[in-house]
Design an enzyme around this catalytic site. Structure first.
Site, PDB file in Angstrom:
ATOM      1  N   GLU A  42      10.150 -10.841 -19.112  1.00 37.26           N
ATOM      2  CA  GLU A  42       9.594 -10.035 -20.214  1.00 37.26           C
ATOM      3  C   GLU A  42      10.622  -9.872 -21.330  1.00 37.26           C
ATOM      4  OE1 GLU A  42       8.243  -6.393 -18.431  1.00 37.26           O
ATOM      5  OE2 GLU A  42       6.937  -7.461 -17.050  1.00 37.26           O
ATOM      6  N   ASP A  62       0.036  -7.692 -15.994  1.00 36.29           N
ATOM      7  CA  ASP A  62       0.672  -6.690 -16.863  1.00 36.29           C
ATOM      8  C   ASP A  62       2.171  -6.890 -16.895  1.00 36.29           C
ATOM      9  OD1 ASP A  62       0.760  -4.304 -18.459  1.00 36.29           O
ATOM     10  OD2 ASP A  62       1.397  -3.166 -16.698  1.00 36.29           O
ATOM     11  N   ILE A  70       1.089   4.080  -5.186  1.00 38.15           N
ATOM     12  CA  ILE A  70       0.218   3.533  -6.241  1.00 38.15           C
ATOM     13  C   ILE A  70      -0.841   2.625  -5.618  1.00 38.15           C
ATOM     14  CG2 ILE A  70       0.115   2.215  -8.386  1.00 38.15           C
ATOM     15  CD1 ILE A  70       2.992   3.073  -8.960  1.00 38.15           C
ATOM     16  N   LEU A 102       0.847  -1.203   0.000  1.00 36.66           N
ATOM     17  CA  LEU A 102       0.000   0.000   0.000  1.00 36.66           C
ATOM     18  C   LEU A 102       0.884   1.255   0.000  1.00 36.66           C
ATOM     19  CD1 LEU A 102      -3.138   0.434   0.073  1.00 36.66           C
ATOM     20  CD2 LEU A 102      -2.859   0.989   2.493  1.00 36.66           C
ATOM     21  N   GLY A 103       1.691   1.380  -1.056  1.00 36.86           N
ATOM     22  CA  GLY A 103       2.478   2.600  -1.251  1.00 36.86           C
ATOM     23  C   GLY A 103       1.629   3.617  -2.003  1.00 36.86           C
ATOM     24  N   HIS A 110       3.027  -5.062 -20.215  1.00 30.54           N
ATOM     25  CA  HIS A 110       3.660  -4.082 -19.312  1.00 30.54           C
ATOM     26  C   HIS A 110       3.361  -2.645 -19.760  1.00 30.54           C
ATOM     27  CE1 HIS A 110       7.249  -3.378 -16.372  1.00 30.54           C
ATOM     28  NE2 HIS A 110       6.395  -2.358 -16.343  1.00 30.54           N
ATOM     29  N   ARG A 125       5.799  -5.948 -10.611  1.00 32.69           N
ATOM     30  CA  ARG A 125       6.939  -6.597 -11.255  1.00 32.69           C
ATOM     31  C   ARG A 125       6.683  -8.097 -11.315  1.00 32.69           C
ATOM     32  NH1 ARG A 125       8.111  -2.494 -12.950  1.00 32.69           N
ATOM     33  NH2 ARG A 125      10.026  -1.292 -12.805  1.00 32.69           N
ATOM     34  N   SER A 145       4.794  -2.899   7.009  1.00 30.25           N
ATOM     35  CA  SER A 145       4.269  -2.619   8.349  1.00 30.25           C
ATOM     36  C   SER A 145       2.879  -1.997   8.234  1.00 30.25           C
ATOM     37  CB  SER A 145       5.206  -1.663   9.095  1.00 30.25           C
ATOM     38  OG  SER A 145       5.404  -0.518   8.303  1.00 30.25           O
TER      39      SER A 145
HETATM   40  C1  8YV Z   1       7.896   1.332 -17.179  1.00 33.11           C
HETATM   41  C2  8YV Z   1       7.471   0.746 -14.730  1.00 33.11           C
HETATM   42  O1  8YV Z   1       7.338   0.362 -17.991  1.00 33.11           O
HETATM   43  O2  8YV Z   1       7.733   2.789 -13.621  1.00 33.11           O
HETATM   44  C3  8YV Z   1       7.912   1.587 -13.595  1.00 33.11           C
HETATM   45  O3  8YV Z   1       8.425   1.030 -12.621  1.00 33.11           O
HETATM   46  O4  8YV Z   1       7.410  -0.420 -14.654  1.00 33.11           O
HETATM   47  C4  8YV Z   1       7.026   1.381 -15.986  1.00 33.11           C
HETATM   48  O5  8YV Z   1       6.535   2.642 -15.767  1.00 33.11           O
HETATM   49  C5  8YV Z   1       9.317   0.969 -17.076  1.00 33.11           C
HETATM   50  O6  8YV Z   1       9.981   1.767 -16.180  1.00 33.11           O
HETATM   51  C6  8YV Z   1       9.944   1.089 -18.457  1.00 33.11           C
HETATM   52  O7  8YV Z   1      11.306   1.286 -18.408  1.00 33.11           O
END
Ligand code: 8YV
Length: 319
Positions: free
Chosen positions: A262, A257, A156, A153-154, A280, A233, A177
């Site tokens: 990848e 995503d 984003i 829960l950062g 992604h 990720r 935490s």
């Molecule tokens: C980009 C991301 O695809 O910000 C990130 O951590 O995964 C994406 O915004 C990535 O950084 C592309 O280099």
């Protein structure tokens, strides 16, 4: 004073290249025929790196090639492509691009969640393939009455939670935490979060500390109607365990995503009807990618003008 010399190992957007060329001496490594030779000839003078994930991992060995290196400006909020501790040990600042992409990624996460539950891409294919005339599209699972667990829960994760509040679903979270001032229920472990959720949205940063945090045990706890959404990720999810859990009905579906290797996506996932797969694209709108590129440029400019980066990562922040 001569302009600082910046190395760009792999291509970045044209406007980033142009802005850096206007202000610095920019070395475009990817355009060189003999990259090793070129690196050897310029390494001593390089004071900044501008990198994206296309540059590969910027590890200690890479950093050690540049004795005058002061800053690595990385494109993206996630910076698992840069060894930030090695940079900190060497007094090199690493910057990322937080903030400017939070809403974009959160929008995509919610879109992917709805697409996965309501089978929107599958329904689109159904219409295009002319199958509607033969009968109705099968009924789908629903978001109604579902409990959504957010793993991480950062900034984003919170943006995703704010959006989901509007959908009237119960939200819980797990992170390093419990957070002060956050009203959502906290679960002590990823497994406990999964057991208390119908949908888990993965939003923790990548890197060795979170590798395979989502494993077979957590997927089993999510259960046969459970859905996993990953927009952070690929490394956070044990992809082999996920494929097994989707194939044998341990969980009900997934919206992904991001992937472990990848742009390789396991064939088994491509064949599954209950998954939605994206390449992604969390931050991949024109406007957001432009804002991320500007922040890369602004970090390098602020560093070389004022000796102060705008968005250093915690490992390399003073204090
Ligand atoms: C980009 C991301 O695809 O910000 C990130 O951590 O995964 C994406 O915004 C990535 O950084 C592309 O280099």
């Amino acid at each position: 004073m001569p302009a600082a010399q910046i190395l760009m190992p792999a291509p970045m957007a044209d406007d980033v290249v142009a802005a850096l060329e206007a202000r610095f001496t920019l070395h475009r490594l990817w355009e060189q025929d003999d990259r090793e030779g070129y690196l050897r000839s310029v390494a001593a003078d390089i004071r900044g790196l501008a990198v994206s994930t296309l540059a590969g991992r910027i590890d200690a060995a890479w950093l050690d090639r540049f004795p005058a290196l002061e800053i690595v400006a990385s494109f993206g909020v996630g910076y698992d492509n840069v060894d930030a501790s090695a940079a900190a040990d060497r007094g090199i600042v690493v910057t990322n691009t937080p903030g400017v992409l939070d809403d974009e990624v959160a929008d995509l996460a919610v879109g992917l969640l709805l697409a996965t539950l309501r089978r929107i891409p599958q329904a689109d294919r159904f219409v295009r393939e002319g199958r509607w005339a033969d009968g109705a599209f099968p009924l789908s699972p629903t978001l109604r009455g579902r409990r959504v667990g957010i793993l991480g829960l950062g900034a984003i994760g919170k943006a995703i939670a704010r959006r989901l509040d509007g959908f009237g679903v119960a939200i819980g979270y797990h992170g390093r935490s419990r957070q002060e001032g956050v009203a959502y229920p906290y679960h002590d472990t990823p497994v406990a979060l999964a057991a208390a959720s119908d949908v888990v949205v993965v939003m923790v940063p990548g890197g060795s500390g979170t590798r395979h945090l989502v494993d077979a045990e957590m997927l089993a706890a999510l259960g046969p109607d459970g859905v996993l959404i990953n927009v952070s990720r690929g490394s956070v999810v044990d992809e082999t365990a996920l494929v097994a859990a989707l194939s044998d009905g341990t969980i009900g579906g997934a919206g992904l995503d991001v992937f472990e290797n990848e742009p390789q996506v396991p064939d088994a996932l491509l064949a599954m009807p209950n998954v939605v797969l994206l390449p992604h694209i969390g931050s991949a709108s024109h406007a957001t990618r432009a804002a991320m590129g500007r922040l890369v440029v602004d970090n390098l400019t602020a560093w070389f003008d004022d000796g102060r980066a705008l968005t250093p990562v915690p490992e390399t922040s003073p204090g």
